[in-house]
Write a protein that holds these residues in place. Structure first.
Motif, PDB file in Angstrom:
ATOM      1  N   CYS A  27       0.882  -1.127  -0.002  1.00  0.00           N
ATOM      2  CA  CYS A  27      -0.047   0.084   0.011  1.00  0.00           C
ATOM      3  C   CYS A  27       0.840   1.262   0.050  1.00  0.00           C
ATOM      4  O   CYS A  27       1.915   1.172   0.833  1.00  0.00           O
ATOM      5  CB  CYS A  27      -0.846  -0.355   1.137  1.00  0.00           C
ATOM      6  N   PRO A  28       0.550   2.129  -0.728  1.00  0.00           N
ATOM      7  CA  PRO A  28      -0.462   2.436  -1.515  1.00  0.00           C
ATOM      8  C   PRO A  28      -0.359   1.330  -2.665  1.00  0.00           C
ATOM      9  O   PRO A  28       0.608   1.152  -3.503  1.00  0.00           O
ATOM     10  CB  PRO A  28      -0.641   3.710  -2.208  1.00  0.00           C
ATOM     11  N   ASN A  29      -1.631   0.885  -3.227  1.00  0.00           N
ATOM     12  CA  ASN A  29      -1.472  -0.060  -4.367  1.00  0.00           C
ATOM     13  C   ASN A  29      -1.679   0.975  -5.747  1.00  0.00           C
ATOM     14  O   ASN A  29      -2.010   1.943  -5.933  1.00  0.00           O
ATOM     15  CB  ASN A  29      -2.876  -1.043  -4.280  1.00  0.00           C
ATOM     16  N   THR A  33      -4.766   6.943  -6.448  1.00  0.00           N
ATOM     17  CA  THR A  33      -4.427   8.285  -7.011  1.00  0.00           C
ATOM     18  C   THR A  33      -3.165   8.844  -6.479  1.00  0.00           C
ATOM     19  O   THR A  33      -3.111   8.423  -5.198  1.00  0.00           O
ATOM     20  CB  THR A  33      -5.600   9.190  -6.922  1.00  0.00           C
ATOM     21  N   LEU A  34      -2.522   9.397  -7.167  1.00  0.00           N
ATOM     22  CA  LEU A  34      -1.054   9.969  -7.028  1.00  0.00           C
ATOM     23  C   LEU A  34      -1.252  10.573  -5.569  1.00  0.00           C
ATOM     24  O   LEU A  34      -0.185  10.541  -4.705  1.00  0.00           O
ATOM     25  CB  LEU A  34      -0.583  10.841  -7.980  1.00  0.00           C
ATOM     26  N   TRP A  35      -2.226  11.565  -5.620  1.00  0.00           N
ATOM     27  CA  TRP A  35      -2.235  12.639  -4.261  1.00  0.00           C
ATOM     28  C   TRP A  35      -2.596  11.898  -3.010  1.00  0.00           C
ATOM     29  O   TRP A  35      -2.088  12.622  -2.066  1.00  0.00           O
ATOM     30  CB  TRP A  35      -3.268  13.504  -4.509  1.00  0.00           C
ATOM     31  N   SER A  36      -2.916  10.525  -3.151  1.00  0.00           N
ATOM     32  CA  SER A  36      -3.212   9.939  -1.614  1.00  0.00           C
ATOM     33  C   SER A  36      -2.000   8.954  -1.345  1.00  0.00           C
ATOM     34  O   SER A  36      -2.217   8.119  -0.512  1.00  0.00           O
ATOM     35  CB  SER A  36      -4.269   8.992  -1.786  1.00  0.00           C
ATOM     36  N   ASN A  37      -0.840   9.079  -1.947  1.00  0.00           N
ATOM     37  CA  ASN A  37       0.260   8.401  -1.742  1.00  0.00           C
ATOM     38  C   ASN A  37       0.952   8.557  -0.450  1.00  0.00           C
ATOM     39  O   ASN A  37       0.943   9.783   0.333  1.00  0.00           O
ATOM     40  CB  ASN A  37       1.589   8.562  -2.862  1.00  0.00           C
ATOM     41  N   HIS A  38       1.469   7.467   0.188  1.00  0.00           N
ATOM     42  CA  HIS A  38       2.180   7.602   1.487  1.00  0.00           C
ATOM     43  C   HIS A  38       3.549   6.508   1.112  1.00  0.00           C
ATOM     44  O   HIS A  38       3.330   5.731   0.131  1.00  0.00           O
ATOM     45  CB  HIS A  38       1.547   7.447   2.646  1.00  0.00           C
ATOM     46  N   ALA A  54      -1.599   1.168   8.035  1.00  0.00           N
ATOM     47  CA  ALA A  54      -1.642   2.289   9.239  1.00  0.00           C
ATOM     48  C   ALA A  54      -1.609   3.865   8.712  1.00  0.00           C
ATOM     49  O   ALA A  54      -1.916   4.547   9.474  1.00  0.00           O
ATOM     50  CB  ALA A  54      -0.558   2.014  10.248  1.00  0.00           C
ATOM     51  N   TYR A  55      -1.331   3.950   7.559  1.00  0.00           N
ATOM     52  CA  TYR A  55      -1.144   5.382   6.934  1.00  0.00           C
ATOM     53  C   TYR A  55      -2.546   5.690   6.561  1.00  0.00           C
ATOM     54  O   TYR A  55      -2.807   6.972   7.149  1.00  0.00           O
ATOM     55  CB  TYR A  55      -0.006   5.406   6.063  1.00  0.00           C
ATOM     56  N   CYS A  56      -3.110   5.109   5.824  1.00  0.00           N
ATOM     57  CA  CYS A  56      -4.210   5.590   5.366  1.00  0.00           C
ATOM     58  C   CYS A  56      -5.768   4.831   5.774  1.00  0.00           C
ATOM     59  O   CYS A  56      -6.710   5.242   5.383  1.00  0.00           O
ATOM     60  CB  CYS A  56      -4.268   5.514   3.496  1.00  0.00           C
ATOM     61  N   GLY A  57      -5.597   3.953   6.273  1.00  0.00           N
ATOM     62  CA  GLY A  57      -6.725   2.663   6.736  1.00  0.00           C
ATOM     63  C   GLY A  57      -7.301   1.992   5.757  1.00  0.00           C
ATOM     64  O   GLY A  57      -8.410   1.288   5.927  1.00  0.00           O
TER      65      GLY A  57
END
Length: 72
Positions: A27-29, A33-38, A54-57
């Motif tokens: 994750c991210p998979n 979208t690019l803006w939600s990357n961690h 743990a980052y985005c749920g």
């Protein structure tokens, strides 16, 4: 007062073929979208059938009936 229950941002069903190495997904998979990357994290789905980032749920669940092999 209401209980503080964290609901998943998304639930992603994965197949055994989607798992990498020893039964993990990252994750991210690629569909996010690019803006939600961690930072990329690896989540063990094979052990319990699901894992939460743990980052985005986001919750990753093994599809019903999928079998995880222990060798190639």
């Amino acid at each position: 007062m209401s209980a503080n229950v964290q609901t998943p941002k998304a639930v992603v069903e994965v197949t055994a073929a989607d798992l990498q190495g020893p039964g993990v997904v990252f994750c991210p998979n690629p569909k996010q979208t690019l803006w939600s990357n961690h930072p990329k994290v690896y989540l063990d789905v094979a052990t319990t059938g699901e894992a939460r980032c743990a980052y985005c749920g986001t919750v990753y669940k093994l599809k019903a009936g999928e079998k995880v092999g222990h060798g190639h």
